[in-house]
Design an enzyme around this catalytic site. Sequence first.
Site, PDB file in Angstrom:
ATOM      1  NE  ARG A 167      -3.781  -2.272   2.284  1.00  0.00           N
ATOM      2  CZ  ARG A 167      -4.736  -2.697   2.827  1.00  0.00           C
ATOM      3  NH1 ARG A 167      -5.343  -1.550   3.375  1.00  0.00           N
ATOM      4  NH2 ARG A 167      -5.229  -3.785   2.656  1.00  0.00           N
ATOM      5  CB  SER A 190     -11.344  -4.688   7.665  1.00  0.00           C
ATOM      6  OG  SER A 190     -11.113  -3.554   8.431  1.00  0.00           O
ATOM      7  CD  GLU A 214      -1.710   2.514   4.157  1.00  0.00           C
ATOM      8  OE1 GLU A 214      -2.179   4.011   4.374  1.00  0.00           O
ATOM      9  OE2 GLU A 214      -2.183   1.712   4.318  1.00  0.00           O
ATOM     10  NE  ARG A 250      -1.945  -1.676  11.289  1.00  0.00           N
ATOM     11  CZ  ARG A 250      -2.805  -0.741  10.799  1.00  0.00           C
ATOM     12  NH1 ARG A 250      -4.171  -1.054  11.348  1.00  0.00           N
ATOM     13  NH2 ARG A 250      -2.607  -0.094   9.936  1.00  0.00           N
ATOM     14  NE  ARG A 269      -3.537   2.981  13.253  1.00  0.00           N
ATOM     15  CZ  ARG A 269      -3.425   4.381  13.097  1.00  0.00           C
ATOM     16  NH1 ARG A 269      -2.608   4.978  13.507  1.00  0.00           N
ATOM     17  NH2 ARG A 269      -4.702   4.825  12.392  1.00  0.00           N
ATOM     18  CG  HIS A 270      -0.675   3.021   8.390  1.00  0.00           C
ATOM     19  ND1 HIS A 270      -1.244   3.926   9.430  1.00  0.00           N
ATOM     20  CD2 HIS A 270      -1.689   2.329   7.842  1.00  0.00           C
ATOM     21  CE1 HIS A 270      -2.613   3.867   9.274  1.00  0.00           C
ATOM     22  NE2 HIS A 270      -2.823   3.004   8.404  1.00  0.00           N
ATOM     23  CD  GLU A 307      -8.908  -1.554  10.474  1.00  0.00           C
ATOM     24  OE1 GLU A 307      -9.294  -0.454  10.408  1.00  0.00           O
ATOM     25  OE2 GLU A 307      -8.878  -2.442   9.511  1.00  0.00           O
TER      26      GLU A 307
HETATM   27  P1  ATP Z   1      -6.157   1.376   8.565  1.00  0.00           P
HETATM   28  O1  ATP Z   1      -7.336   2.050   8.624  1.00  0.00           O
HETATM   29  O2  ATP Z   1      -5.481   1.086   9.979  1.00  0.00           O
HETATM   30  O3  ATP Z   1      -5.076   1.997   7.735  1.00  0.00           O
HETATM   31  P2  ATP Z   1      -7.406  -0.306   6.691  1.00  0.00           P
HETATM   32  O4  ATP Z   1      -8.717  -0.365   7.060  1.00  0.00           O
HETATM   33  O5  ATP Z   1      -6.803   0.460   5.375  1.00  0.00           O
HETATM   34  O6  ATP Z   1      -6.201  -0.057   7.897  1.00  0.00           O
HETATM   35  P3  ATP Z   1      -7.740  -2.993   5.594  1.00  0.00           P
HETATM   36  O7  ATP Z   1      -7.893  -2.686   4.215  1.00  0.00           O
HETATM   37  O8  ATP Z   1      -8.981  -3.254   6.535  1.00  0.00           O
HETATM   38  O9  ATP Z   1      -6.942  -1.764   6.075  1.00  0.00           O
HETATM   39  O10 ATP Z   1      -6.612  -4.288   5.600  1.00  0.00           O
HETATM   40  C1  ATP Z   1      -6.848  -5.261   6.731  1.00  0.00           C
HETATM   41  C2  ATP Z   1      -5.813  -5.211   7.720  1.00  0.00           C
HETATM   42  O11 ATP Z   1      -4.434  -4.929   7.532  1.00  0.00           O
HETATM   43  C3  ATP Z   1      -5.886  -4.083   8.779  1.00  0.00           C
HETATM   44  O12 ATP Z   1      -6.992  -4.172   9.917  1.00  0.00           O
HETATM   45  C4  ATP Z   1      -4.661  -3.985   9.410  1.00  0.00           C
HETATM   46  O13 ATP Z   1      -4.422  -5.023  10.314  1.00  0.00           O
HETATM   47  C5  ATP Z   1      -3.544  -4.413   8.280  1.00  0.00           C
HETATM   48  N1  ATP Z   1      -3.129  -3.185   7.383  1.00  0.00           N
HETATM   49  C6  ATP Z   1      -3.718  -2.167   6.494  1.00  0.00           C
HETATM   50  N2  ATP Z   1      -2.942  -1.430   6.236  1.00  0.00           N
HETATM   51  C7  ATP Z   1      -1.820  -1.801   6.695  1.00  0.00           C
HETATM   52  C8  ATP Z   1      -0.526  -0.911   6.566  1.00  0.00           C
HETATM   53  N3  ATP Z   1      -0.492  -0.020   5.838  1.00  0.00           N
HETATM   54  N4  ATP Z   1       0.652  -1.491   7.273  1.00  0.00           N
HETATM   55  C9  ATP Z   1       0.397  -2.338   8.397  1.00  0.00           C
HETATM   56  N5  ATP Z   1      -0.872  -3.212   8.236  1.00  0.00           N
HETATM   57  C10 ATP Z   1      -1.764  -2.926   7.527  1.00  0.00           C
HETATM   58 MG    MG Z   2      -9.961  -1.676   7.640  1.00  0.00          MG
END
Ligand code: ATP
Ligand code: MG
Length: 443
Positions: free
Chosen positions: A225, A369, A227, A417, A233-234, A366
């Site tokens: 991603r 999901s 990000e 996480r 946490r990302h 989080e």
């Molecule tokens: P966040 O809101 O924390 O950015 P997200 O809702 O975008 O997460 P999801 O698409 O729901 O993330 O991804 C499922 C799971 O993958 C998340 O609950 C989280 O544990 C993990 N995750 C998502 N993005 C990341 C990231 N950039 N780095 C590490 N773990 C991630």
């Molecule tokens: Mg999510």
Amino acid sequence: MGLEKTSSHAYLWKRTHYTSDITPELDGREVIIAGWVREIRDLGGIKFLVLKDKEGFIQVTIPKDKVNESVIKVAEDLQRQDCISVRGTVKKMDKAPRGVEVIPESIIVLNRAKQPLPIDITGKTPADIDVRLDARVLDLVRDEPQAIFRIRHVALEAIREFFSKNGFIEVHTPKIIATATEGGASLFPVIYFEREAFLAQSPQLYKEQLVIDFEKVYEIGPAFRAEKSHTRRHLAEFISVDIEMAFATAEDVMEVAERLLQYVCRVVSERCRKELEILKHKIDVPQIPFKRFTYDEILNDLREAGIKINWGEDIPTMAFRTLGKLHPYFYFIVDWPTQLKPFYIKPRDDKPEISESFDLMWHWVEIASGGTRIHDKELLIKRLKEQNLSLESFKYHLQAFDYGMPPHAGWGIGLERLIMVLTGIRNIREVILFPRDRFRLTP
Ligand code: ATP
Ligand code: MG
């Protein structure tokens, strides 16, 4: 004896024992150990080396009047992290750590470490995280990362045990993909021969399709991603633990998630006592079921705490801090507004503005999901259109819905996480070997 055989071998450094095999009962035995110098203490007449290998530590004691000249000479030049092999005699010694030491007959230097080292590998002088990450291979020899990655290993072992016991099959889906899973915002484009492709953000579409073939699938694989936000946490590349299950609803897969987490917490707390001690962390094995709060209830909680969020808005990070204080363990947030969730999440039949979805939280973080997915092709097309996604680019995904797509549900857990939860580590970069984020692409 085994050792004679070894000494006649061309490789005089071949180990006979790991440090952990060396116990007071071996008193008088000749052994060869190999590893790295962790510490050297020179008390004049006697020198102590701490040698580290993959199993632990052993004290190598060099009394200057009792060992031969060549050993003293080699020992003189030894520095931290030099790679050595030691042939010597085991000696029971109450005062030594673990009640045992090795008195060397010969020390072979296999490779020297360049001095000065950029960080203190004993961990006594803490270094800034970026300094440590720049020398990550060296940083990882410290006790703390060793404990973290041992816990990560055991957690993965437990996850696979759990899925196998529960009838899931492990799959691997492509990481170079043609279509964005959930819109293009955070995708990394790659050049794929003459075309543009992307690194997969999640295995979402493939795992859904595979329930037609295998019913219960899981994947442990990388997710990418782009990000932009630089948080603790990302990551730009993380490991996602994903499941998808046929003939299941959100509630069914929430039960799988809580049972899995309970299992992993139990296994890690049992199998990693030593590591948890190093990290000064205690895992509380959670009771199940976890608490479930609706999105509306969470909005109310926040309002009472003075944070106003309009219905339909996402919950911002600073609000999660407050939630973490109100709910200091694992809990689910359910019944999210459909508009906040990806196109494949099923809206409730009775109230389509609310979706059959959940987030699994730990304090403010989080962890996962998931939700019930749409299995009706017409509804899926409608949702794609509502989110302005091109039907053409989802052609192959939509095609799967012509081949007997069962009702299904699933989730994705971010492995790092989860490892933060299991280790008590606050920065996600510490629990992945070589973190990737917006500002870091090396080493
Ligand atoms: P966040 O809101 O924390 O950015 P997200 O809702 O975008 O997460 P999801 O698409 O729901 O993330 O991804 C499922 C799971 O993958 C998340 O609950 C989280 O544990 C993990 N995750 C998502 N993005 C990341 C990231 N950039 N780095 C590490 N773990 C991630
Ligand atoms: Mg999510």
